[in-house]
Scaffold this active site. Structure first.
Site, mmCIF file in Angstrom:
data_model
loop_
_atom_site.group_PDB
_atom_site.id
_atom_site.type_symbol
_atom_site.label_atom_id
_atom_site.label_comp_id
_atom_site.label_asym_id
_atom_site.label_seq_id
_atom_site.Cartn_x
_atom_site.Cartn_y
_atom_site.Cartn_z
ATOM 1 N N LYS A 1 0.840 -1.198 0.000
ATOM 2 C CA LYS A 1 0.000 0.000 0.000
ATOM 3 C C LYS A 1 0.876 1.249 0.000
ATOM 4 O O LYS A 1 1.877 1.322 0.711
ATOM 5 C CB LYS A 1 -0.909 -0.021 1.232
ATOM 6 C CG LYS A 1 -1.882 1.140 1.335
ATOM 7 C CD LYS A 1 -2.776 0.964 2.544
ATOM 8 C CE LYS A 1 -3.693 2.151 2.760
ATOM 9 N NZ LYS A 1 -4.570 1.964 3.940
ATOM 10 N N SER B 1 -9.067 3.117 3.284
ATOM 11 C CA SER B 1 -8.081 3.683 2.392
ATOM 12 C C SER B 1 -7.289 2.643 1.587
ATOM 13 O O SER B 1 -6.505 3.006 0.714
ATOM 14 C CB SER B 1 -7.091 4.532 3.204
ATOM 15 O OG SER B 1 -6.408 3.754 4.171
ATOM 16 N N SER C 1 -9.942 1.001 7.455
ATOM 17 C CA SER C 1 -9.380 0.972 6.114
ATOM 18 C C SER C 1 -8.953 -0.387 5.584
ATOM 19 O O SER C 1 -8.549 -0.501 4.428
ATOM 20 C CB SER C 1 -8.188 1.933 6.028
ATOM 21 O OG SER C 1 -8.631 3.249 6.216
#
Length: 493
Positions: A99, A175, A199
């Protein structure tokens, strides 16, 4: 339960973690192999690590224009790594994404922000990312994220929206939206994710994946996270429970001085009856949509059919909790704006930071000087109330929606929505996931239901701090009772 820690891995070999997970868990019927099976295929010679890398790169190149999940590719290095004859690790050669909130050596870290576009390539990475490398995963790039992970959708102004493979007009969540889209579409079998307010669980729900948020201080590189304000934790998004459990065993902090007793490798489903608290309304007291209510009712019936006792309950926190969490969140944006101010010599404007980030920073700046310390004190009380909630009611887990609605249309909670409107929407949409971050407790989204229109709706199960083993066991039981791996999104590899 099989409590294997990293110190015990020497007895079976690091590769034995994935081997044991593959041998001891039910067959996963799917259009494509999960990470555990992919690793087994590479070890057995059914495919080479180079073939796995080439296939992942091909899938990424075909689906990136349609989904926009990738912000930095590492294809050349991935192909080079694939040529190594004897890649080591439990997941040796399995394609993976990091990520883009975390550094990975040799790749840029943009954090979804135009403010980071000129940052140099990373030369360091933390202990958790090192552990992924030791596990043998082959990183093909970095996945997209909203600006600094602030929003529950992945629609950064500087990089464009990440689309949901089940319906490309809808959000993939955030996210960890890029990780979720790529995993759900079969580009990679699993991907790194993080969770500071939902997230991991939110994109898991939006994209029909399994996503477990660990306890505070559980994972490597998180030993220093001891305060209620330390809300972000990392793990992975997966299509199977066994992939998540195996990577968890490889990356939890199990060394001397670890904050929590190691969970080890969980391979078996739950064998006992649970007392389950049921939450229907979000933290702000508003009910979910009819589709989410129907999905939650379906999950309750499934739990009861498995012999569990489900008891309605209410949140243990007061009306101030959501505003307290927002101020804590806003303080992070204010810190970011302060750093940029020092670097540039003037406050950042909308050419660098999105309207939502600037609005959050302004919210924190306008708060009274003593507001944040008082907020932290109330959040500490909320964390204690969470723990008492379980003890007083003798709950093993809490069942609730993950989100108030199925994945929304792109633009609904995007960063360019007017600030007051967006805050109002967020309070309603993500009212189920934030308390667990404050309490430092584990929580997971399990893909048990789909709407009549084919959109995934995750169900959230949460436990007390340190009880990830219980959640994994329950997840195995649910996966066997209502399998999801054979479901294929509209856009897939």
């Amino acid at each position: 339960m099989n409590p294997i820690t990293r110190r015990a891995l020497g007895a079976i070999g690091v590769a034995g973690v994935a081997t044991q997970a593959f041998a001891n868990s039910p067959a996963i019927r799917s259009a494509w192999p999960d990470a555990t099976e992919t690793a087994a295929m590479i070890r057995s010679g059914q495919m080479s690590a180079l073939e796995a890398a080439k296939a992942a790169v091909d899938r990424a190149e075909r689906l990136q224009p349609k989904l926009n999940f990738l912000v930095a590719s590492d294809f050349d290095r991935a192909l080079e790594r694939g040529q190594i004859a004897a890649m080591a690790g439990a997941f040796a050669g399995v394609p993976f994404l990091i990520k883009d909130l975390d550094d990975y050596k040799g790749l840029p870290t943009r954090s979804g922000s135009r403010a980071m576009l000129r940052m140099p390539l990373a030369t360091q990475q933390d202990a958790l990312i090192d552990a992924y490398d030791r596990a043998g995963v082959n990183v093909i790039g970095k996945s997209s994220t909203p600006e600094y992970g602030f929003l529950p959708t992945t629609e950064p102004i500087g990089f464009g929206p990440t689309r949901n493979p089940w319906d490309p007009t809808r959000s993939s969540g955030g996210s960890s939206g890029g990780a979720a889209a790529a995993t759900a579409a079969g580009v990679v079998p699993f991907a790194h994710a993080s969770d500071g307010g939902g997230s991991i669980r939110i994109p898991a729900s939006c994209c029909g994946l399994f996503g477990l948020k660990p306890s505070r201080g559980r994972m490597l590189a998180a030993r220093g996270q001891t305060q209620v304000s330390d809300i972000s934790v990392s793990h992975v998004l997966t299509r199977s429970v066994r992939d998540s459990a195996a990577m968890f065993a490889l990356t939890e902090d199990s060394g001397p001085g670890a904050k929590l007793a190691a969970v080890g490798l969980i391979t078996a489903p739950l064998r006992r009856r649970l007392r389950v608290g049921l939450i229907l309304n979000g933290g702000a007291g508003k009910p979910p949509t009819a589709e989410v209510r129907a999905a939650t009712d379906s999950s309750v019936k499934l739990m009861e059919s498995l012999g569990h006792e489900v008891v309605p309950t209410t949140w243990p926190t007061g009306e101030d909790f959501i505003n307290d969490f927002l101020l804590l969140w806003a303080a992070g944006a204010a810190d970011l704006a302060g750093v940029l101010n020092k670097v540039m010599g003037h406050p950042p404007g909308p050419d660098l930071l999105e309207d939502f980030s600037l609005g959050m920073a302004e919210m924190a700046a306008k708060a009274p000087k003593d507001a944040l310390p008082k907020t932290v004190q109330r959040l500490q009380a909320s964390a204690r109330a969470y723990d008492r909630w379980f003890m007083v009611n003798r709950f093993d887990v809490i069942l609730s929606p993950v989100l108030a609605s199925p994945p929304p249309q792109l633009g609904y909670v995007a960063p360019n929505v007017s600030f007051d409107t967006l805050i109002s929407r967020l309070i309603e949409y993500v009212g189920y996931t934030t308390l667990h971050n404050v309490a430092g407790a584990p929580s997971m989204s399990v893909p048990l239901n789909w709407t009549s229109g084919g959109l995934p709706v995750g169900t959230q199960f949460s436990a007390r701090a340190g009880a990830e083993g219980l959640l994994f066991q329950l997840a195995y039981q649910l996966e066997a009772a209502r399998p999801w791996a054979d479901r294929t999104p509209r856009l897939h590899a």
